[in-house]
Write an enzyme that holds these catalytic residues in place. Sequence first.
Site, PDB file in Angstrom:
ATOM      1  N   ARG A 174       1.310-101.787  45.719  1.00 17.86           N
ATOM      2  CA  ARG A 174       2.449-101.185  45.053  1.00 17.86           C
ATOM      3  C   ARG A 174       3.629-101.198  46.012  1.00 17.86           C
ATOM      4  O   ARG A 174       3.463-101.022  47.223  1.00 17.86           O
ATOM      5  CB  ARG A 174       2.153 -99.739  44.635  1.00 17.86           C
ATOM      6  CG  ARG A 174       1.310 -99.607  43.383  1.00 17.86           C
ATOM      7  CD  ARG A 174       2.161 -99.865  42.136  1.00 17.86           C
ATOM      8  NE  ARG A 174       1.459 -99.508  40.912  1.00 17.86           N
ATOM      9  CZ  ARG A 174       0.830-100.365  40.120  1.00 17.86           C
ATOM     10  NH1 ARG A 174       0.791-101.647  40.468  1.00 17.86           N
ATOM     11  NH2 ARG A 174       0.250 -99.973  39.013  1.00 17.86           N
ATOM     12  N   GLU A 183      11.426-102.532  41.310  1.00 11.94           N
ATOM     13  CA  GLU A 183      11.271-103.710  40.456  1.00 11.94           C
ATOM     14  C   GLU A 183      11.897-103.464  39.081  1.00 11.94           C
ATOM     15  O   GLU A 183      11.808-102.370  38.545  1.00 11.94           O
ATOM     16  CB  GLU A 183       9.781-104.018  40.265  1.00 11.94           C
ATOM     17  CG  GLU A 183       9.030-104.294  41.536  1.00 11.94           C
ATOM     18  CD  GLU A 183       7.520-104.361  41.316  1.00 11.94           C
ATOM     19  OE1 GLU A 183       7.088-104.339  40.149  1.00 11.94           O
ATOM     20  OE2 GLU A 183       6.786-104.424  42.296  1.00 11.94           O
ATOM     21  N   HIS A 239       5.903-109.660  41.034  1.00  8.88           N
ATOM     22  CA  HIS A 239       4.744-108.865  40.600  1.00  8.88           C
ATOM     23  C   HIS A 239       3.848-109.721  39.697  1.00  8.88           C
ATOM     24  O   HIS A 239       3.559-109.373  38.556  1.00  8.88           O
ATOM     25  CB  HIS A 239       5.197-107.593  39.875  1.00  8.88           C
ATOM     26  CG  HIS A 239       4.161-106.506  39.914  1.00  8.88           C
ATOM     27  ND1 HIS A 239       4.490-105.167  39.929  1.00  8.88           N
ATOM     28  CD2 HIS A 239       2.801-106.548  39.943  1.00  8.88           C
ATOM     29  CE1 HIS A 239       3.377-104.436  39.952  1.00  8.88           C
ATOM     30  NE2 HIS A 239       2.348-105.253  39.959  1.00  8.88           N
TER      31      HIS A 239
END
Length: 310
Positions: free
Chosen positions: A229, A258, A276
Amino acid sequence: MSSKPDILTIDPLVPVMKERLEKSFTLHPYTSLENLKNIAPAIRGITTGGGSGVPSEIMDALPNLEVISVNGVGTDRINLDEARRRNIGVAITQNTLTDDVADMAVALMMAVMRSIVTNDAFVRAGKWPSATAPLGRSLTRKKVGIAGFGHIGQAIAKRVSAFGMEVAYFNSHARPESTCHFEPDLKALATWCDVLILAVSGGPRSANMIDRDTLDALGKDGFLVNIARGTVVDEAALLSALQEKRIAGAGLDVFQNEPNINPAFLSLPNTVLQAHQASATVETRTTMANLVVDNLIAYFTDKTLLTPVI
């Protein structure tokens, strides 16, 4: 009036998920809290992604919410204590993405250590005939520290061991089933290893665990890989370490804000950046989508979940 259960969809749906959900449920894409007021009492279930979770204001607005089906394995953006208090079931796509995420960790490690992206740009820019391509670093006999040794961390260990790399890990507890060395001190692990790979869960306990001291322990010849993360890393400290070359490089799949990442990352030649995408393969995303639907169908059929967290 439809007899299908009403489901709030927080993230956009891939076609296979949308098609299957529409057969069994009435879908309501989330747009705003204001618009949610009109349908809130009818909503019994939610689909969401691990990165989006369920903001507290949405959960609070749904008095009859019964179940949350997460397209991912992260629950750090869902208030699990509140879900337990309200007896709301929560399911994740457990055991669907381990291999792809582990593969991405290794791919990022190889890309940044062997200067693959830098060399690709070198060739495309037409520099090969008149200049010397940058050198990379060997993987063989390097030491890999893995922070977080669950399913994904152990899958990463298996892969990097095949390159002749030595592995140690940091975790909340030792894994007696593993032959890898357990290091209970994260800074000590960073000092020992050449590559530090992050595979920990998100949430308050791991927030900013990779700070300036840890990066300095990793050192000027060390590489950081993050497929966990973005919140796990103090980004200001990481950017400073990369800009000042206090670490050798970083392979990053996740970021703190993000998709609006800090633009300072974009000009750093010693980074490899992904959007991601660790679980983003056709095969895995299809499996995940089907499990999201299967969990909802199971719940509304007999109140069970196939892969429950709660």
